[in-house]
Design a protein around this motif. Sequence first.
Motif, PDB file in Angstrom:
ATOM      1  N   ILE A  42     -66.992   9.934  26.721  1.00 36.69           N
ATOM      2  CA  ILE A  42     -67.342  11.091  25.909  1.00 36.69           C
ATOM      3  C   ILE A  42     -66.159  11.661  25.142  1.00 36.69           C
ATOM      4  O   ILE A  42     -66.277  12.091  23.992  1.00 36.69           O
ATOM      5  N   ASP A  43     -64.972  11.666  25.755  1.00 35.99           N
ATOM      6  CA  ASP A  43     -63.814  12.309  25.125  1.00 35.99           C
ATOM      7  C   ASP A  43     -63.350  11.576  23.873  1.00 35.99           C
ATOM      8  O   ASP A  43     -62.789  12.191  22.960  1.00 35.99           O
ATOM      9  N   ALA A  44     -63.568  10.259  23.836  1.00 32.76           N
ATOM     10  CA  ALA A  44     -63.080   9.460  22.705  1.00 32.76           C
ATOM     11  C   ALA A  44     -64.030   9.466  21.511  1.00 32.76           C
ATOM     12  O   ALA A  44     -63.662   9.024  20.413  1.00 32.76           O
ATOM     13  N   VAL A  45     -65.234   9.962  21.706  1.00 36.29           N
ATOM     14  CA  VAL A  45     -66.229   9.965  20.630  1.00 36.29           C
ATOM     15  C   VAL A  45     -65.981  11.150  19.698  1.00 36.29           C
ATOM     16  O   VAL A  45     -65.770  12.273  20.150  1.00 36.29           O
ATOM     17  N   THR A  46     -66.029  10.898  18.387  1.00 38.29           N
ATOM     18  CA  THR A  46     -65.831  11.957  17.401  1.00 38.29           C
ATOM     19  C   THR A  46     -67.072  12.128  16.536  1.00 38.29           C
ATOM     20  O   THR A  46     -67.874  11.195  16.389  1.00 38.29           O
ATOM     21  N   MET A  47     -67.211  13.296  15.969  1.00 41.10           N
ATOM     22  CA  MET A  47     -68.329  13.568  15.059  1.00 41.10           C
ATOM     23  C   MET A  47     -68.259  12.644  13.845  1.00 41.10           C
ATOM     24  O   MET A  47     -69.284  12.178  13.346  1.00 41.10           O
ATOM     25  N   LYS A  48     -67.061  12.389  13.365  1.00 43.25           N
ATOM     26  CA  LYS A  48     -66.885  11.507  12.204  1.00 43.25           C
ATOM     27  C   LYS A  48     -67.398  10.109  12.509  1.00 43.25           C
ATOM     28  O   LYS A  48     -68.078   9.478  11.684  1.00 43.25           O
ATOM     29  N   GLU A  49     -67.086   9.595  13.697  1.00 38.21           N
ATOM     30  CA  GLU A  49     -67.530   8.263  14.083  1.00 38.21           C
ATOM     31  C   GLU A  49     -69.043   8.220  14.258  1.00 38.21           C
ATOM     32  O   GLU A  49     -69.700   7.244  13.866  1.00 38.21           O
ATOM     33  N   ILE A  50     -69.593   9.268  14.851  1.00 37.97           N
ATOM     34  CA  ILE A  50     -71.046   9.342  15.011  1.00 37.97           C
ATOM     35  C   ILE A  50     -71.736   9.282  13.654  1.00 37.97           C
ATOM     36  O   ILE A  50     -72.720   8.559  13.462  1.00 37.97           O
ATOM     37  N   ALA A  51     -71.191  10.034  12.696  1.00 35.14           N
ATOM     38  CA  ALA A  51     -71.772  10.053  11.352  1.00 35.14           C
ATOM     39  C   ALA A  51     -71.702   8.685  10.704  1.00 35.14           C
ATOM     40  O   ALA A  51     -72.694   8.187  10.139  1.00 35.14           O
TER      41      ALA A  51
END
Length: 219
Positions: A42-51
């Motif tokens: 969870i900590d490595a996931v970013t909103m930018k990457e999700i988008a």
Amino acid sequence: MQDYSNGNAGLLLRRVPKQERSRERIDEILKVSMELIGQKGIDAVTMKEIAALSGGPIASVYQYFPNKSAIIAMLHERYVDDVRLTVAGYTSMIASADEALDVAEKLFDFYYVRMREKPATQDLINAIQADKTLAERDINEIRFQSELLFENTKQFVLEPLKDSYRNTLFLMFNMAAATLRLALMVPAEEAGKIVAQFKSVVRVQASYYFTGRYPEASA
């Protein structure tokens, strides 16, 4: 297709989708988020990457979710909906104390298999518990599930023990979560022993509430 217009979903979203295309966009964001959580934590996931991986600009993510915590909360909401259906299904047909004992084990097995097959679910729960506000939601959900089992088994419990039984169920549900985390972190052979031991403890304790005595140890 998920309905976002009612219930907690509408409260978690910055904007409630009214068109099918918008609902599909949210579904894709959540799907990608869960996949990334499983791959990276969870900590490595970013909103930018999700988008980027969900096929849209980052603004289209923020349009519905103000931050990553909101995404986590929505994923937890979906997990909760699924688990509630399962718990309700297992507990609603209990017709005897023996069946109640079996259901307790089946519920634990359900959680264990789910975590084994979908390890990202455990990462999601860990993230929920690390957030004070979201952790309270998780505790309330555990209480709800333990109450479901209580309401469908209290008729088999001796009257003077019912309050203690209710409290023990809540404790056992919380202990089950801790046992699952441990079992998922150790080698499979050791995990099997841990799971078997926990289920034995639950059966012994539950037997006391149903009969007023603990079962005799086998020779």
